[in-house]
Design an enzyme around this catalytic site. Structure first.
Site, PDB file in Angstrom:
ATOM      1  N   ARG A 111      42.699  34.178  43.659  1.00 17.18           N
ATOM      2  CA  ARG A 111      42.051  35.382  43.144  1.00 17.18           C
ATOM      3  C   ARG A 111      41.031  35.854  44.178  1.00 17.18           C
ATOM      4  O   ARG A 111      40.053  35.156  44.454  1.00 17.18           O
ATOM      5  CB  ARG A 111      41.361  35.071  41.807  1.00 17.18           C
TER       6      ARG A 111
ATOM      7  N   HIS B  10      34.639  43.970  42.621  1.00 23.87           N
ATOM      8  CA  HIS B  10      33.700  42.840  42.565  1.00 23.87           C
ATOM      9  C   HIS B  10      32.408  43.296  43.237  1.00 23.87           C
ATOM     10  O   HIS B  10      31.994  42.772  44.259  1.00 23.87           O
ATOM     11  CB  HIS B  10      34.307  41.599  43.242  1.00 23.87           C
TER      12      HIS B  10
ATOM     13  N   GLU C 202      32.730  40.777  36.036  1.00 24.23           N
ATOM     14  CA  GLU C 202      31.387  40.540  35.466  1.00 24.23           C
ATOM     15  C   GLU C 202      30.547  41.806  35.337  1.00 24.23           C
ATOM     16  O   GLU C 202      29.535  41.984  36.032  1.00 24.23           O
ATOM     17  CB  GLU C 202      30.613  39.516  36.308  1.00 24.23           C
TER      18      GLU C 202
ATOM     19  N   ASN D 198      34.751  34.200  33.218  1.00 22.78           N
ATOM     20  CA  ASN D 198      33.975  33.483  34.236  1.00 22.78           C
ATOM     21  C   ASN D 198      32.961  32.639  33.486  1.00 22.78           C
ATOM     22  O   ASN D 198      32.107  33.185  32.785  1.00 22.78           O
ATOM     23  CB  ASN D 198      33.236  34.465  35.145  1.00 22.78           C
TER      24      ASN D 198
ATOM     25  N   TYR E 266      30.183  29.459  33.611  1.00 17.29           N
ATOM     26  CA  TYR E 266      29.390  28.493  34.372  1.00 17.29           C
ATOM     27  C   TYR E 266      28.598  27.569  33.452  1.00 17.29           C
ATOM     28  O   TYR E 266      28.189  26.500  33.865  1.00 17.29           O
ATOM     29  CB  TYR E 266      28.456  29.230  35.337  1.00 17.29           C
TER      30      TYR E 266
ATOM     31  N   GLU F  80      36.577  32.183  36.887  1.00 18.20           N
ATOM     32  CA  GLU F  80      35.595  31.532  37.756  1.00 18.20           C
ATOM     33  C   GLU F  80      34.986  30.358  37.015  1.00 18.20           C
ATOM     34  O   GLU F  80      34.705  30.451  35.816  1.00 18.20           O
ATOM     35  CB  GLU F  80      34.439  32.477  38.141  1.00 18.20           C
TER      36      GLU F  80
END
Ligand code: IFM
Length: 482
Positions: A111, A155, A200, A328, A330, A388
């Site tokens: 990606r 992005h 995002e 995504n 985290y 991500e």
């Protein structure tokens, strides 16, 4: 052979791009067999992720226009180490080496993002064929090496001329993005079947238009912020429509959003329900509106006069059906408990002593279970990708030259265990893209924050796979946790 010798042999093989098959084929003992009980579903897509401004460099080559990040990096004090993406990983010139590295890891999909200002230097209007040609070369190289190209359209590198006309505060930016997306789908859709739209929205709107920590560095009012975010979700819906209209028959498309995840403090049925409800509320102007096609009444009421102005047609566009959702992830955004009082949940304070990765990343592997599970149950999403996941670590080569990033391995093992818990329960997660394959330009942190499983010496551009690269290669080869 010594332990360091074995590690070095395995990492060196990867650098040559021939390691995966050789290493798997040379498995000799039962002790090296994959964990049978920690398998991922057959056909699971293992990948890596990057973005254009963070790795490409070559910002003034082949007719690329300026982006808001070029401008922002020139503002004194905005980037921690005073750096920029002018050279970054020099991927524009070294993409063949980087594809070989990925082949060595055994990744099935890559990606990356397309730099809008390379393709349309002014944001719209005249196309720059040399800019598009770079992505042709990259895609062909990936396909030749058996890696699926999975581009993201946006992005964060908005063409500066569009920012000069209002950026995301202007509705016209959403229309420009849709034109660009349709064009790219038409040009690359013969070799690419899975595209992501915007990366995002939460981050680039909040950080760029509210906190001023990211380009374009603005600090808008809540009313202006809501309107800018509205234009970004509108761009997502319009892009989906334009890509379907211009792309080839097999095109599949969806957003890549950093979903705000409410994790139950502990797993009682009441807490689980409360957390799911909180996740829907917290994402009201983001994934919730994209997947439901309307802002929730609660969110609109809370915004009052500051609510964005929108039409029914816009809401219909925003809710355009997607083929999959990219998440995504985290860590958890908040921990919640069920509560008798409205809205039915309470957000808990995170203790000072809660484990963190470096300075900012709250360690909470269970987010990789709850994020996909809640996405599937709240919005009936049938195909989910983790677009991500990864961590910065204090990576430094040891005296023997190896980067022993055991903390990153710990992070990945814990998070992937939670992802595997989700897939084992039937949550429809189809793939995982590790952020990131290379150390790269980490926005306002510059080069001081390393996310790669491959170390980059930014003075020499030497790539050195870290120990986590060997870990990830083993996971991919076995399709199981290692
Ligand atoms: O580097 C970023 C990426 O560009 C977007 N998601 C989070 C990553 C780590 O901060």
């Amino acid at each position: 052979m010594t332990a360091a010798g074995v590690t070095r042999r395995c990492l060196a093989a990867m650098t040559l791009g021939v390691g995966a098959t050789a290493l798997v084929a040379s498995r000799t003992s039962a002790a090296d067999e994959p964990h049978r009980d920690l398998q991922f579903p057959p056909g699971f897509t293992w990948g890596t992720a990057t973005s254009a401004y963070q790795i490409e460099g070559a910002v003034r080559e082949d007719g690329r226009g300026e982006s808001i990040w070029d401008t922002f990096c020139r503002v004194p004090g905005k980037i921690r180490d005073g750096s920029n993406g002018d050279v970054a990983c020099d991927h524009y010139h070294r993409f063949k080496e980087d594809v070989a590295l990925m082949k060595g890891l055994g990744v099935r999909a890559y990606r990356f993002s397309i730099a809008w200002p390379r393709v349309f230097p002014e944001g719209r209007g005249a196309v720059n064929p040399k800019g598009l040609a770079f992505y042709d070369r990259l895609i062909d190289e990936l396909l030749t090496n058996g890696i699926e190209p999975v581009p993201t359209l946006y992005h964060w590198d908005l063409p500066q001329p569009l920012q000069d006309r209002g950026g995301w505060e202007a509705r016209d930016t959403a229309l420009a993005l849709a034109d660009y997306a349709g064009f790219v789908a038409g040009k690359l859709g013969d070799r690419v079947s899975r595209f992501f739209t915007l990366n995002e929205i939460l981050t680039f709107i909040e950080e760029g238009y509210l906190r001023g920590r990211f380009a374009p560095g603005l600090t808008l009012t809540r009313r202006q912020l809501n309107q800018a975010r509205h234009h970004a979700v509108l761009a997502q819906g319009l892009a989906v429509q334009a890509m379907r209209a211009n792309g080839h028959g097999n095109l599949k498309v969806g957003p890549a959003e950093n979903i705000i995840i409410a994790v139950p403090a502990f797993e009682t049925p009441a807490n689980i329900k409360a957390a799911e409800r909180a996740t829907r509320d917290l994402n009201a102007p983001l994934l919730t509106v994209m997947l439901e096609g309307r802002y929730t009444d609660t969110w609109l009421a809370a915004q009052g006069e500051d609510a964005p102005r929108f039409t029914d047609d816009e809401l219909r566009a925003i809710g355009s059906p997607v083929d999959f959702v990219g998440l995504n992830i985290y860590g958890p955004s908040v921990y919640v408990q069920a509560s008798e009082a409205a809205p039915g949940y309470a957000t808990l304070p995170v203790p000072e002593t809660h484990p963190r990765m470096i300075h900012w990343l709250i360690f909470g592997p269970e987010a990789l279970y709850w994020g996909p599970r809640q996405t599937a149950s709240l919005w009936n999403v049938k195909d989910i990708y983790i677009t991500e996941n990864g961590t910065p670590a204090a990576d430094k080569p040891a005296a023997d030259g190896i980067v022993y990033d055991l903390d990153r391995i710990m992070f990945l093992r814990q998070y992937l265990a939670q992802l595997r818990r989700a897939t084992a329960e039937g949550v429809p997660v189809r793939g995982y893209f590790l952020w990131s394959v290379l150390d790269n330009f980490e926005w306002n942190e510059g080069y001081s924050s390393r996310f790669g499983i491959v170390h980059v010496d930014f003075k020499t551009q030497k790539r050195t796979p870290k120990l986590s690269a060997a870990f990830y290669r083993k996971v991919i080869a076995d399709n199981a946790l290692a």
